[in-house]
Design a protein around this motif. Structure first.
Motif, PDB file in Angstrom:
ATOM      1  N   ALA A 122       0.818  -1.215   0.000  1.00 35.77           N
ATOM      2  CA  ALA A 122       0.000   0.000   0.000  1.00 35.77           C
ATOM      3  C   ALA A 122       0.846   1.258   0.000  1.00 35.77           C
ATOM      4  O   ALA A 122       0.411   2.311  -0.485  1.00 35.77           O
ATOM      5  N   ASP A 123       2.078   1.187   0.521  1.00 38.21           N
ATOM      6  CA  ASP A 123       2.955   2.369   0.584  1.00 38.21           C
ATOM      7  C   ASP A 123       4.105   2.266  -0.413  1.00 38.21           C
ATOM      8  O   ASP A 123       5.198   2.785  -0.170  1.00 38.21           O
ATOM      9  N   HIS A 135       7.381   6.845  -1.132  1.00 36.58           N
ATOM     10  CA  HIS A 135       6.650   6.040  -0.158  1.00 36.58           C
ATOM     11  C   HIS A 135       5.686   6.934   0.631  1.00 36.58           C
ATOM     12  O   HIS A 135       6.045   8.031   1.057  1.00 36.58           O
ATOM     13  N   GLY A 136       4.491   6.462   0.828  1.00 42.41           N
ATOM     14  CA  GLY A 136       3.511   7.214   1.587  1.00 42.41           C
ATOM     15  C   GLY A 136       2.237   6.414   1.743  1.00 42.41           C
ATOM     16  O   GLY A 136       2.080   5.308   1.204  1.00 42.41           O
ATOM     17  N   GLN A 137       1.321   6.972   2.508  1.00 40.24           N
ATOM     18  CA  GLN A 137       0.053   6.296   2.749  1.00 40.24           C
ATOM     19  C   GLN A 137      -0.755   6.208   1.455  1.00 40.24           C
ATOM     20  O   GLN A 137      -0.998   7.215   0.787  1.00 40.24           O
ATOM     21  N   ASN A 138      -1.132   4.984   1.096  1.00 38.36           N
ATOM     22  CA  ASN A 138      -1.917   4.731  -0.117  1.00 38.36           C
ATOM     23  C   ASN A 138      -1.227   5.250  -1.381  1.00 38.36           C
ATOM     24  O   ASN A 138      -1.894   5.639  -2.351  1.00 38.36           O
ATOM     25  N   SER A 139       0.096   5.253  -1.398  1.00 35.25           N
ATOM     26  CA  SER A 139       0.816   5.665  -2.606  1.00 35.25           C
ATOM     27  C   SER A 139       0.626   4.679  -3.749  1.00 35.25           C
ATOM     28  O   SER A 139       0.865   5.011  -4.911  1.00 35.25           O
TER      29      SER A 139
END
Length: 296
Positions: A122-123, A135-139
């Protein structure tokens, strides 16, 4: 003469006393006796809180044993835990080829979307000469849109995987591939490019063994191949100009090294050099240029 034991009156009275309940034979012992009294209904078993929670989880939509899960408003009968084990890499070297083809050459947008969601974390991150997703939330959602736009620009893509290298210690895959890219508004121009992709995998332990998910993808192109993605007619001309410039630069490096050796800059031992000769003349000797005079 033996004595006969007399039967007492009490014994006779007991044996001849009428019974209040009818006696049944041995064959009728298994048959239930009818009763006039109504049976009480069985009492319901009280369930503990733990048992209630277990039953609710089995019928819930969050991975229960008999429940439904919903994805994008549609019911899915496959549990999320089962799906995660099915759609993850167990043997990255053998499976990465089919995953790459599902991302780039598929004719189904649903298959492409499912491939991104099943194999990327998800990241996840994505790095391309023209695109960067960190990289990140819901990337992963942004990576999904990148692949969708990729198919919009080129509905037909041909891809060949020439080789795969697996760095098991660092959980990295290196893919040597070649693809034919065609813009939808320039259908008569086909650009063949070579690339190397570095795939960083994230291992996850499961009951069946170690499974891998893609946590980062980095694509590397030569600059003359990267310009093939530019959407204009001059892309092939620009590619040829870059190739010609690189060839000229290669010969320029040889000439620059030769001039630098003449003046003593970065001259390997045993290479040719100037030596003093007769009457102040200088001669050029060395194994690298046996006929150096023709270059002067």
């Amino acid at each position: 003469m033996s004595r006969i034991k007399p039967v007492t009156a009490q014994t006779i009275a007991y044996s001849t006393r009428p019974s209040s309940t009818p006696t049944s034979s041995k064959d009728d012992t298994s048959k239930p006796t009818p009763t006039s009294e109504p049976r009480e209904p069985p009492k319901k078993k009280k369930l503990s809180d733990e048992e209630l929670m277990r039953i609710m989880e089995e019928h819930s939509g969050d991975g229960g044993a008999s429940g439904l899960e919903y994805e994008d408003g549609q019911a899915s009968t496959m549990k999320r835990s089962v799906k995660n084990n099915m759609f993850s890499m167990e043997n990255p070297v053998k499976e990465i080829g089919s995953i790459v083809h599902a991302l780039t050459t598929t004719s189904s947008p649903d298959e492409q979307r499912e491939t991104v969601r099943r194999y990327f974390t998800a990241d996840a991150a994505f790095d391309h000469p023209y695109v960067l997703i960190e990289h990140g939330q819901n990337s992963r959602d942004y990576i999904e849109k990148i692949y969708q736009w990729y198919k919009v620009m080129s509905p037909e893509i041909k891809l060949t995987v020439h080789g795969v290298a697996w760095d098991e210690r660092n959980h990295k895959l290196y893919i040597d591939a070649e693809q034919v890219f065609t813009h939808f508004f320039l259908p008569h121009i086909h650009c063949t490019v070579r690339l190397t992709s570095k795939i960083t995998l994230r291992p996850t332990l499961s009951p069946s063994g170690t499974r891998y998910y893609i946590s980062a993808q980095e694509d590397f192109y030569q600059d003359h191949d990267a310009v093939a993605f530019l959407p204009f007619y001059g892309q092939l001309f620009l590619k040829w100009m870059l190739l010609a410039g690189k060839r000229v630069a290669g010969y320029g490096c040889w000439y620059g090294a030769w001039v630098g050796s003449l003046v003593g800059w970065w001259r390997p031992s045993g290479d040719w050099k100037w030596l003093p000769g007769k009457a102040g003349a200088r001669s050029l000797i060395g194994p690298a240029l046996k006929n150096a005079d023709k270059y002067l």
